[in-house]
Design a protein around this motif. Structure first.
Motif, PDB file in Angstrom:
ATOM      1  N   LEU A 196       3.582 -76.619 101.615  1.00 52.96           N
ATOM      2  CA  LEU A 196       3.863 -77.753 102.647  1.00 52.96           C
ATOM      3  C   LEU A 196       3.586 -78.990 101.565  1.00 52.96           C
ATOM      4  N   VAL A 197       2.867 -78.905 100.814  1.00 53.64           N
ATOM      5  CA  VAL A 197       2.776 -80.179  99.813  1.00 53.64           C
ATOM      6  C   VAL A 197       4.462 -80.705  99.496  1.00 53.64           C
ATOM      7  N   GLY A 198       5.035 -79.730  98.878  1.00 55.22           N
ATOM      8  CA  GLY A 198       6.548 -80.072  98.479  1.00 55.22           C
ATOM      9  C   GLY A 198       7.256 -80.523  99.772  1.00 55.22           C
ATOM     10  N   PHE A 199       7.293 -79.702 100.915  1.00 59.61           N
ATOM     11  CA  PHE A 199       8.024 -80.168 102.128  1.00 59.61           C
ATOM     12  C   PHE A 199       7.546 -81.467 102.602  1.00 59.61           C
ATOM     13  N   SER A 200       6.583 -81.793 102.538  1.00 58.82           N
ATOM     14  CA  SER A 200       5.970 -83.133 103.122  1.00 58.82           C
ATOM     15  C   SER A 200       6.298 -84.103 102.396  1.00 58.82           C
ATOM     16  N   LYS A 201       6.395 -83.987 101.010  1.00 59.79           N
ATOM     17  CA  LYS A 201       7.105 -85.028 100.213  1.00 59.79           C
ATOM     18  C   LYS A 201       8.360 -85.574 100.291  1.00 59.79           C
ATOM     19  N   THR A 202       9.240 -84.725 100.827  1.00 57.28           N
ATOM     20  CA  THR A 202      10.649 -84.894 100.770  1.00 57.28           C
ATOM     21  C   THR A 202      11.215 -84.729 102.136  1.00 57.28           C
ATOM     22  N   ALA A 203      10.341 -84.530 103.190  1.00 57.24           N
ATOM     23  CA  ALA A 203      10.738 -84.504 104.633  1.00 57.24           C
ATOM     24  C   ALA A 203       9.953 -84.790 105.388  1.00 57.24           C
ATOM     25  N   VAL A 204       9.089 -84.107 106.063  1.00 58.32           N
ATOM     26  CA  VAL A 204       8.454 -84.705 107.295  1.00 58.32           C
ATOM     27  C   VAL A 204       6.744 -85.018 106.571  1.00 58.32           C
ATOM     28  N   GLY A 261       4.519 -83.207  93.547  1.00 58.81           N
ATOM     29  CA  GLY A 261       5.477 -83.637  94.619  1.00 58.81           C
ATOM     30  C   GLY A 261       5.978 -85.059  94.903  1.00 58.81           C
ATOM     31  N   ASP A 262       4.915 -85.999  94.260  1.00 53.07           N
ATOM     32  CA  ASP A 262       5.599 -87.103  94.265  1.00 53.07           C
ATOM     33  C   ASP A 262       6.671 -87.403  93.119  1.00 53.07           C
ATOM     34  N   VAL A 263       6.631 -86.959  91.899  1.00 46.86           N
ATOM     35  CA  VAL A 263       7.505 -87.048  91.231  1.00 46.86           C
ATOM     36  C   VAL A 263       8.826 -86.549  91.633  1.00 46.86           C
ATOM     37  N   LEU A 264       8.850 -85.353  92.417  1.00 48.51           N
ATOM     38  CA  LEU A 264      10.072 -84.727  93.008  1.00 48.51           C
ATOM     39  C   LEU A 264      10.585 -85.910  94.103  1.00 48.51           C
ATOM     40  N   ALA A 265       9.807 -86.265  94.891  1.00 48.08           N
ATOM     41  CA  ALA A 265      10.053 -87.256  95.967  1.00 48.08           C
ATOM     42  C   ALA A 265      10.596 -88.693  95.605  1.00 48.08           C
ATOM     43  N   VAL A 266      10.107 -89.126  94.347  1.00 45.25           N
ATOM     44  CA  VAL A 266      10.661 -90.360  93.753  1.00 45.25           C
ATOM     45  C   VAL A 266      12.173 -90.178  93.237  1.00 45.25           C
ATOM     46  N   ARG A 267      12.218 -88.930  92.611  1.00 43.80           N
ATOM     47  CA  ARG A 267      13.698 -88.697  91.996  1.00 43.80           C
ATOM     48  C   ARG A 267      14.586 -88.402  93.160  1.00 43.80           C
ATOM     49  N   ALA A 268      14.196 -87.988  94.231  1.00 41.74           N
ATOM     50  CA  ALA A 268      15.291 -87.841  95.336  1.00 41.74           C
ATOM     51  C   ALA A 268      15.440 -89.045  96.137  1.00 41.74           C
ATOM     52  N   TRP A 309      -0.389 -72.216  88.612  1.00 41.01           N
ATOM     53  CA  TRP A 309       0.339 -70.970  89.334  1.00 41.01           C
ATOM     54  C   TRP A 309       0.988 -71.538  90.717  1.00 41.01           C
ATOM     55  N   LEU A 310       0.430 -72.647  91.177  1.00 40.68           N
ATOM     56  CA  LEU A 310       0.982 -72.972  92.515  1.00 40.68           C
ATOM     57  C   LEU A 310       2.178 -74.290  92.515  1.00 40.68           C
ATOM     58  N   ALA A 311       2.321 -75.006  91.347  1.00 36.51           N
ATOM     59  CA  ALA A 311       3.142 -75.840  91.133  1.00 36.51           C
ATOM     60  C   ALA A 311       4.655 -75.475  91.475  1.00 36.51           C
ATOM     61  N   LEU A 312       4.870 -74.249  90.993  1.00 35.16           N
ATOM     62  CA  LEU A 312       6.357 -73.702  91.624  1.00 35.16           C
ATOM     63  C   LEU A 312       6.701 -73.602  92.988  1.00 35.16           C
ATOM     64  N   ALA A 313       5.577 -73.538  93.950  1.00 36.14           N
ATOM     65  CA  ALA A 313       5.661 -73.499  95.362  1.00 36.14           C
ATOM     66  C   ALA A 313       5.911 -74.784  95.639  1.00 36.14           C
ATOM     67  N   VAL A 314       5.223 -75.878  94.966  1.00 34.88           N
ATOM     68  CA  VAL A 314       5.735 -77.273  95.352  1.00 34.88           C
ATOM     69  C   VAL A 314       7.284 -77.537  95.320  1.00 34.88           C
ATOM     70  N   VAL A 315       7.686 -77.225  94.201  1.00 35.41           N
ATOM     71  CA  VAL A 315       8.964 -77.378  93.752  1.00 35.41           C
ATOM     72  C   VAL A 315       9.904 -76.638  94.912  1.00 35.41           C
ATOM     73  N   VAL A 316       9.678 -75.605  95.362  1.00 33.23           N
ATOM     74  CA  VAL A 316      10.481 -74.948  96.220  1.00 33.23           C
ATOM     75  C   VAL A 316      10.251 -75.658  97.755  1.00 33.23           C
ATOM     76  N   GLY A 317       9.143 -75.998  97.908  1.00 36.64           N
ATOM     77  CA  GLY A 317       8.866 -76.663  99.425  1.00 36.64           C
ATOM     78  C   GLY A 317       9.688 -77.898  99.110  1.00 36.64           C
ATOM     79  N   ALA A 318       9.779 -78.810  98.080  1.00 39.31           N
ATOM     80  CA  ALA A 318      10.423 -79.942  98.019  1.00 39.31           C
ATOM     81  C   ALA A 318      12.108 -79.906  98.166  1.00 39.31           C
ATOM     82  N   GLY A 319      12.311 -78.765  97.687  1.00 38.31           N
ATOM     83  CA  GLY A 319      13.877 -78.312  97.608  1.00 38.31           C
ATOM     84  C   GLY A 319      14.350 -78.128  99.013  1.00 38.31           C
ATOM     85  N   LEU A 323      16.824 -79.993 104.255  1.00 37.77           N
ATOM     86  CA  LEU A 323      16.758 -80.263 105.807  1.00 37.77           C
ATOM     87  C   LEU A 323      16.613 -81.782 106.290  1.00 37.77           C
ATOM     88  N   VAL A 324      16.094 -82.545 105.557  1.00 38.69           N
ATOM     89  CA  VAL A 324      15.809 -83.942 105.903  1.00 38.69           C
ATOM     90  C   VAL A 324      16.838 -84.421 106.911  1.00 38.69           C
TER      91      VAL A 324
END
Length: 307
Positions: free
Chosen positions: A6-14, A45-52, A266-276, A281-282
């Protein structure tokens, strides 16, 4: 794992979904410890969102917000050092609910004004049509020419009004994805400055206390009329800057620990998946649905903080 997604999804979508990740982390970890574990994941998540969305940020808005946000962060540092978890959660919950209600009231008022203007135009058009249908036949050639001239002017004004409205709607549909748009009520410069200071203080305070600055920032951007991409781009840069500023304060308060960083690895990969997933979907999310989702998730997260 779900909270990290959800952290990753929130940064690039809702954006509002991020508040749920705060609640989930607080549900499985002590409140103070959960904020320290969540902060590094937010930075990923912030780094991924800024990149996007780096090309969609409004830098003027960021510059206006940062001074009050910095003051809010400092207040949050003092608050964390002196207050227990229960008071922290409930204070933030009350602030967020208040902002949701205020923004909902603003949207309702703007919609009422818009409907009132539409009804006025409809009544004016109806009266003009009734006059044309039931009008008396002119008795003299001069009266006839005057009547025809008046009808011609009314017809021309009606066409120009329709063309202007169509042009504005077309332009608005092109700009709504990025630029701030009118909501029907335009605040005065003084009101805008006060709102910026208020939301900045709350966002800085809430993000320092419980990583819950997202809802406050979301409401500020929505109330400023940002479209989806402008919303995401400005929010991405805002939280990257603010979360980097928080790191030394969080470390000094003992919130960031070695065990927490190990869990983050351990959880960082899940953030990347959520951001993708969010990035994919955005573009399929309608602007109106986007705003409703942000408000709904913000309200749910605020209610959860009141427990």
């Amino acid at each position: 794992m779900l909270a990290a997604l959800l952290v990753g999804f929130s940064k690039t979508a809702v954006s509002g979904v991020g508040a749920l990740s705060v609640a989930l982390f607080a549900a499985v970890l002590p409140a103070r410890e959960s904020t320290g574990v969540l902060l590094p994941l937010l930075l990923v998540g912030d780094v991924l969102a800024v990149r996007a969305y780096r090309g969609h940020a409004d830098r003027a808005v960021l510059l206006r917000l940062l001074p009050s946000v910095a003051a809010g962060v400092l207040l949050g540092v003092v608050f964390v050092a002196r207050t227990d978890d229960v008071v922290m959660r409930r204070t933030i919950g009350v602030l967020l609910l208040t902002m949701v209600v205020h923004h909902g009231w603003q949207r309702t008022r703007a919609g009422t004004h818009s409907r009132s203007r539409s009804r006025s135009r409809f009544r004016a058009d109806s009266r003009a049509l009734a006059r044309l249908r039931a009008g008396r036949r002119p008795r003299t050639p001069a009266q006839k020419r005057a009547r025809e001239s008046q009808e011609s002017r009314e017809s021309q004004e009606g066409r120009e009004g329709q063309e202007t409205q169509g042009s504005q709607e077309s332009q608005g549909s092109q700009e709504s994805q990025e630029s701030p748009a009118s909501t029907g009520t335009t605040p005065t410069p003084r009101q805008h400055r006060l709102r910026t200071v208020l939301f900045g203080l709350i966002a800085g305070f809430a993000t320092m206390v419980a990583n819950a600055g997202g809802p406050a920032m979301s409401l500020y951007l929505l109330s400023s009329g940002f479209g989806m991409l402008g919303f995401l781009g400005t929010g991405a840069w805002f939280f990257l800057i603010v979360n980097l500023v928080k790191v030394p304060f969080s470390a000094g308060l003992g919130l960031v620990t070695a065990d927490g960083l190990a869990l983050d690895a351990w959880l960082a990969l899940a953030v990347v998946v959520g951001a993708g997933a969010g990035r994919a979907l955005v573009h399929r999310i309608d602007q109106g649905a986007f705003e409703r989702l942000v408000l709904a998730f913000t309200a749910l997260a605020a209610i959860g903080l009141l427990r």
